[in-house]
Design a protein around this motif. Sequence first.
Motif, short mmCIF file in Angstrom:
data_model
loop_
_atom_site.label_atom_id
_atom_site.label_comp_id
_atom_site.label_asym_id
_atom_site.label_seq_id
_atom_site.Cartn_x
_atom_site.Cartn_y
_atom_site.Cartn_z
N LEU A 239 21.13 23.04 -6.78
CA LEU A 239 21.58 22.26 -8.04
C LEU A 239 22.12 20.56 -7.42
N GLU A 240 23.36 20.56 -5.75
CA GLU A 240 23.13 19.29 -5.99
C GLU A 240 22.43 18.52 -4.86
N ASP A 241 21.40 19.53 -4.00
CA ASP A 241 20.22 18.63 -3.18
C ASP A 241 19.13 17.55 -3.62
N HIS A 242 19.04 18.61 -5.47
CA HIS A 242 18.71 17.84 -6.63
C HIS A 242 18.74 17.09 -7.12
N LYS A 243 20.36 16.61 -6.64
CA LYS A 243 21.20 16.01 -7.59
C LYS A 243 21.17 15.58 -9.35
N VAL A 244 20.67 17.13 -9.47
CA VAL A 244 20.89 17.85 -10.85
C VAL A 244 22.65 16.60 -11.70
N ARG A 245 23.66 17.23 -10.92
CA ARG A 245 24.65 16.27 -11.54
C ARG A 245 24.94 14.51 -12.27
N ALA A 246 23.49 14.52 -10.66
CA ALA A 246 23.46 13.26 -10.47
C ALA A 246 22.55 12.81 -12.64
N ALA A 247 22.10 13.17 -12.24
CA ALA A 247 20.38 13.24 -13.41
C ALA A 247 21.67 13.42 -14.55
N PHE A 248 22.62 14.64 -14.85
CA PHE A 248 23.04 14.01 -16.25
C PHE A 248 23.78 12.83 -16.88
N LEU A 249 24.93 12.32 -15.65
CA LEU A 249 25.10 11.14 -15.46
C LEU A 249 24.39 10.41 -16.42
N THR A 250 23.25 9.99 -15.60
CA THR A 250 21.97 8.80 -15.91
C THR A 250 21.69 9.77 -17.37
N ALA A 251 21.54 10.54 -17.42
CA ALA A 251 21.00 10.96 -18.67
C ALA A 251 21.38 10.37 -20.06
N MET A 252 22.83 11.03 -19.78
CA MET A 252 24.11 10.36 -21.01
C MET A 252 24.07 9.46 -20.89
N GLU A 253 24.24 8.22 -20.04
CA GLU A 253 24.44 6.98 -20.08
C GLU A 253 23.18 6.44 -21.12
N ALA A 254 22.39 6.89 -20.90
CA ALA A 254 21.01 6.46 -21.46
C ALA A 254 21.39 6.79 -22.68
N ALA A 255 21.36 7.42 -23.13
CA ALA A 255 21.94 7.68 -24.55
C ALA A 255 22.66 7.06 -24.99
N ALA A 256 23.85 6.83 -24.80
CA ALA A 256 25.09 6.17 -24.86
C ALA A 256 24.62 4.16 -25.01
N VAL A 257 23.22 4.07 -24.59
CA VAL A 257 22.76 2.72 -24.15
C VAL A 257 22.15 2.73 -25.54
N ARG A 258 20.87 3.67 -26.00
CA ARG A 258 20.17 3.91 -26.81
C ARG A 258 20.86 3.62 -28.13
N SER A 259 22.10 4.55 -28.60
CA SER A 259 22.98 4.63 -29.39
C SER A 259 23.66 3.04 -29.96
N ARG A 260 24.07 1.77 -28.96
CA ARG A 260 24.47 0.63 -28.80
C ARG A 260 22.99 -0.38 -29.43
N GLU A 261 21.91 0.16 -29.30
CA GLU A 261 20.95 -0.68 -29.73
C GLU A 261 20.02 -0.44 -30.73
N LEU A 262 20.33 1.25 -31.55
CA LEU A 262 20.51 1.45 -32.72
C LEU A 262 21.37 0.78 -33.61
N SER A 263 22.04 0.13 -33.43
CA SER A 263 23.15 -0.54 -34.30
C SER A 263 22.51 -1.45 -34.75
N PRO A 264 22.15 -1.98 -35.90
CA PRO A 264 22.20 -3.58 -36.49
C PRO A 264 23.80 -3.66 -36.31
N ARG A 265 23.10 -5.51 -36.43
CA ARG A 265 24.20 -6.31 -36.81
C ARG A 265 24.68 -6.65 -38.51
N PRO A 266 26.19 -6.50 -38.90
CA PRO A 266 26.47 -6.98 -40.11
C PRO A 266 25.76 -8.29 -40.20
N GLU A 267 25.32 -8.18 -41.33
CA GLU A 267 24.88 -9.92 -41.56
C GLU A 267 25.95 -10.70 -42.58
#
Length: 267
Positions: A239-267
Amino acid sequence: MTIAILGAGVMGGTLVAALARSGHRPSDIIVADKSPERAAQVALGHGTRHDSAEEAVAGAQTVVLAVKPQDMRGLIDQVRDRMRPGTLVVSIAAGISTDFLEARLAEGTSVVRVMPNTPALVDQGMSALSPGRHCTPEHLAQARALLEHVGRVIVLDESHQDAVTAISGSGPAYIFYVVEAMIEAGVLLGLPRDTATELVVQTLYGAATMIRETGHHPTVLREQVSSPGGTSVAALRALEDHKVRAAFLTAMEAAAVRSRELSPRPE
């Protein structure tokens, strides 16, 4: 207390079912959805009422917004003038900030933002609550009690909600993905699929229970399983050779970024 649940999808329907099971009078629960047929189906399944969104909020002390983020602006425009003063508004839509809701609702409205997750379907959900600027302690307690019907609840600053979305909100998808891979590995190794499924699911359940019941850090529990030169160490090395831990970190960062992108600005 009458509760209006606007949105009869997975999470809205889950809350309706949980409230009905918990002893709330079905007549005190009103379901609304942009599909009247869907609202009627959910209401019929649990003996609650159903109505239009406008009529549902007019008679409710608590309003739960359980629609998709892209539908939130239109829903608020549709119902804000029908809400009674002092209504508690609970939003479970990803990326929708309390600032956005407060800017579009009546001045001083109590708003609570919640990130739940799908294990709420089996009363094992994890919900993170963040109160808005005008939320009273009493309203926050009401929101907490509402979500405790479907699992555990924590309260935290809204600045952490994107991280919560990436961890517990989207988290079940990661777990299901890993479980699916482990079952496929069992089949590859010659096990019948139902046997592989039972082995993997019970292993997951047992491991999660160990973490909760023992209070030990996962690293400690992992080391207890990993005998020097043994099978677990060999698997973890792969698992370490295939960088599974790093892949999880990258995936969860992507989810957080997408959450921010979904947030509309108040008018």
